[in-house]
Design an enzyme around this catalytic site. Structure first.
Site, PDB file in Angstrom:
ATOM      1  N   HIS A 134       0.827  -1.210   0.000  1.00 57.75           N
ATOM      2  CA  HIS A 134       0.000   0.000   0.000  1.00 57.75           C
ATOM      3  C   HIS A 134       0.859   1.257   0.000  1.00 57.75           C
ATOM      4  O   HIS A 134       0.362   2.358   0.163  1.00 57.75           O
ATOM      5  CB  HIS A 134      -0.919  -0.003   1.215  1.00 57.75           C
ATOM      6  CG  HIS A 134      -0.171  -0.160   2.492  1.00 57.75           C
ATOM      7  ND1 HIS A 134       0.346  -1.366   2.897  1.00 57.75           N
ATOM      8  CD2 HIS A 134       0.215   0.736   3.420  1.00 57.75           C
ATOM      9  CE1 HIS A 134       0.988  -1.199   4.035  1.00 57.75           C
ATOM     10  NE2 HIS A 134       0.939   0.054   4.366  1.00 57.75           N
ATOM     11  N   CYS A 135       2.176   1.078  -0.149  1.00 59.75           N
ATOM     12  CA  CYS A 135       3.061   2.258  -0.205  1.00 59.75           C
ATOM     13  C   CYS A 135       3.556   2.495  -1.623  1.00 59.75           C
ATOM     14  O   CYS A 135       3.214   3.462  -2.270  1.00 59.75           O
ATOM     15  CB  CYS A 135       4.267   2.060   0.714  1.00 59.75           C
ATOM     16  SG  CYS A 135       3.862   1.953   2.439  1.00 59.75           S
ATOM     17  N   LEU A 136       4.424   1.567  -2.068  1.00 63.62           N
ATOM     18  CA  LEU A 136       5.165   1.850  -3.290  1.00 63.62           C
ATOM     19  C   LEU A 136       4.338   2.028  -4.552  1.00 63.62           C
ATOM     20  O   LEU A 136       4.612   2.937  -5.327  1.00 63.62           O
ATOM     21  CB  LEU A 136       6.251   0.794  -3.490  1.00 63.62           C
ATOM     22  CG  LEU A 136       7.616   1.274  -2.987  1.00 63.62           C
ATOM     23  CD1 LEU A 136       7.612   1.478  -1.501  1.00 63.62           C
ATOM     24  CD2 LEU A 136       8.729   0.387  -3.387  1.00 63.62           C
ATOM     25  N   VAL A 176       1.505   3.162  -4.686  1.00 61.43           N
ATOM     26  CA  VAL A 176       0.512   4.221  -4.439  1.00 61.43           C
ATOM     27  C   VAL A 176       1.145   5.601  -4.312  1.00 61.43           C
ATOM     28  O   VAL A 176       0.784   6.540  -5.012  1.00 61.43           O
ATOM     29  CB  VAL A 176      -0.286   3.888  -3.147  1.00 61.43           C
ATOM     30  CG1 VAL A 176      -1.223   5.037  -2.766  1.00 61.43           C
ATOM     31  CG2 VAL A 176      -1.060   2.597  -3.328  1.00 61.43           C
ATOM     32  N   ASP A 177       2.148   5.693  -3.438  1.00 63.19           N
ATOM     33  CA  ASP A 177       2.722   7.015  -3.123  1.00 63.19           C
ATOM     34  C   ASP A 177       3.174   7.797  -4.361  1.00 63.19           C
ATOM     35  O   ASP A 177       2.853   8.981  -4.501  1.00 63.19           O
ATOM     36  CB  ASP A 177       3.896   6.849  -2.145  1.00 63.19           C
ATOM     37  CG  ASP A 177       3.437   6.298  -0.795  1.00 63.19           C
ATOM     38  OD1 ASP A 177       2.211   6.148  -0.600  1.00 63.19           O
ATOM     39  OD2 ASP A 177       4.301   5.975   0.028  1.00 63.19           O
TER      40      ASP A 177
END
Ligand code: SAJ
Length: 418
Positions: free
Chosen positions: A258-260, A262-263
């Site tokens: 849910h980080c890479l 998305v950010d």
């Protein structure tokens, strides 16, 4: 001080417990009553917060969990650690907005609000601050303080602990920065003040965009090296012997979590909105990443074809369904897309992953099985997506008729790597 941490997930709970341990009185606020119930019962659901630590701060009365906004009254510092997902490529800041509304209703003069949720530059001063001012009737920088401090939690990272990871801090003005720095100085070994909230907001996105773009680059290199007859893994390891100016990333079935994935899209969305231009590196990396599952399936089709088999009607076993090595999280995992493509081609797809919490079974589109010899030998092909330590890889290597190894962990005549 009286601290509120709004959002008790993998970011908020470690902060809340650590703040309580260093002497603050902490209210862990979460809108999910089930989560609050678990926390109040001393049951941690976050990898790096042992339930024993949670019970200790509960028992000593320095931490409490609640879904009741009334319990937020009188806070000195409130930290917002709510999710900031993408919805169809568009940043969804509704969790920040509703949290800001709630905090604004309990904001009093002299208090401070810090945003930690990952977001695009400008969110703190152009979205959070106006909501706080509107709902409280107070003026930011005059009656209350505010700032941004990105989270840098690396779940399970043994090298960089929660409080050992340098913490960026920023404020809407000097007094806010000073107060926020003082708060985090009591929790983190190193704090790094920056000149403004936009710097901190952008720094966080740079960190993960760098990582995302480079992983996508090695993924594209993997797709190019294979037909050139070069072992990409050996080439990367050779490149990694350069002691400076190189960061080792390895190919895989796609960048999940849910980080890479998305950010960086927060950044490209903001750039497109504000400047009307694309962030080309992110768009290309996103395109490469989205097509990694297609590449995995193409390699599988070619391998079966060489064996006189077609994907239609074949029995395929996917090993490792969560988004990364030893993770329990399924969010944005490439395995879902790999499975969907295979099912669409008529394959019977099974999946094995010992790390998936039982409650998450329902999210799977494959039949969940255990990675046992019978399953391995009964498959026409096995795909090693994530090389979890709980897999018996030598057994897989011995029993599988064919393995497409996306993690370069196996060898043998029946094994091919990405
Ligand atoms: N991946 C590769 N090749 C690599 C590294 C990762 O394919 O060389 C894949 C993983 O399999 C996964 C995805 O990329 O699908 C993301 O992996 P990650 O190691 O970046 O782990 P995350 O998503 O948990 O990223 C978080 C981030 N932390 C924060 O945003 C605070 C990231 O900045 C950290 O570097 C990372 O944890 C970490 O190192 O643990």
């Amino acid at each position: 001080m009286q601290i509120v941490v709004a959002g008790q997930g993998y970011v908020g709970l470690p902060l809340a417990v650590r703040a309580a341990e260093v002497g603050h009185r902490v209210v862990g606020y979460d809108v999910d009553p089930h989560r609050v119930q678990q926390l109040a019962a001393g049951q941690s659901y976050v990898e790096d917060v042992a339930s024993s630590r949670l019970r200790a701060v509960l028992d000593s009365g320095v931490y409490s969990a609640t879904a009741d906004a009334a319990a937020l009254a009188g806070f000195d510092i409130a930290v917002i650690t709510v999710p900031t997902p993408l919805r169809d490529g568009v940043p969804d800041l509704t969790y920040i907005e509703s949290c800001a509304q709630t905090l604004g209703e309990h904001l009093r003069p002299g208090a401070t609000v810090v945003l930690e949720s990952t977001t695009y530059p400008g969110t703190t001063e152009e979205l959070l601050l106006p909501i706080l001012e509107k709902t409280s009737g107070l003026k930011g920088g005059v009656d209350f303080l505010a700032g941004f401090s990105p989270e840098r939690i690396a779940p399970g990272n043994k090298r960089w602990s929660f409080d050992g990871t340098p913490k960026l801090v920023s404020g809407i003005d000097a007094k806010s920065l000073d107060t926020i720095k003082g708060f985090y100085d009591g929790i983190f070994q190193t704090t790094v003040p920056v000149s403004g909230t936009k710097v901190a907001e952008l720094a966080k996105l740079i960190e993960n965009t760098f990582r995302f773009v480079n992983i996508s680059m090695v993924n594209e290199m993997a797709m190019l090296a294979a037909p050139l007859g070069v072992n990409i893994w050996e080439a990367i390891d050779a490149a990694a012997t350069k002691p400076f100016g190189f960061t080792r990333f390895t190919p895989g079935p796609g960048v999940g979590g849910h980080c890479l994935p998305v950010d960086p899209l927060f950044l490209s969305w903001k750039v497109q909105q504000e400047l009307g231009v694309p962030f080309r590196f992110v768009e290309l990396a996103d395109d490469v990443n989205r097509h990694m599952p297609d590449y995995v399936v193409r390699r599988l089709v070619e391998a079966l074809d060489k064996r006189g088999m077609t994907i239609n009607g074949s029995r395929i076993l996917l090993l490792g369904l969560t988004y990364k090595y030893n993770a329990t999280d399924l969010r944005n995992s490439p395995s879902a897309r790999v499975a969907e493509l295979l099912i669409n081609l008529g394959a019977e797809v099974r999946g094995a992953d010992p790390n998936i919490p039982d409650g998450d079974d329902t999210k799977l589109i494959v039949t969940r099985v255990d990675a046992i010899p019978e399953e391995i030998t009964a498959s026409d092909a096995v795909v090693l997506l994530m090389d979890h330590t709980r897999f018996d890889l030598p057994m897989v290597e011995k029993n599988a008729p064919y393995v497409l190894d996306c993690r370069n962990r196996l060898s043998g005549p029946n094994v091919e790597t990405l």
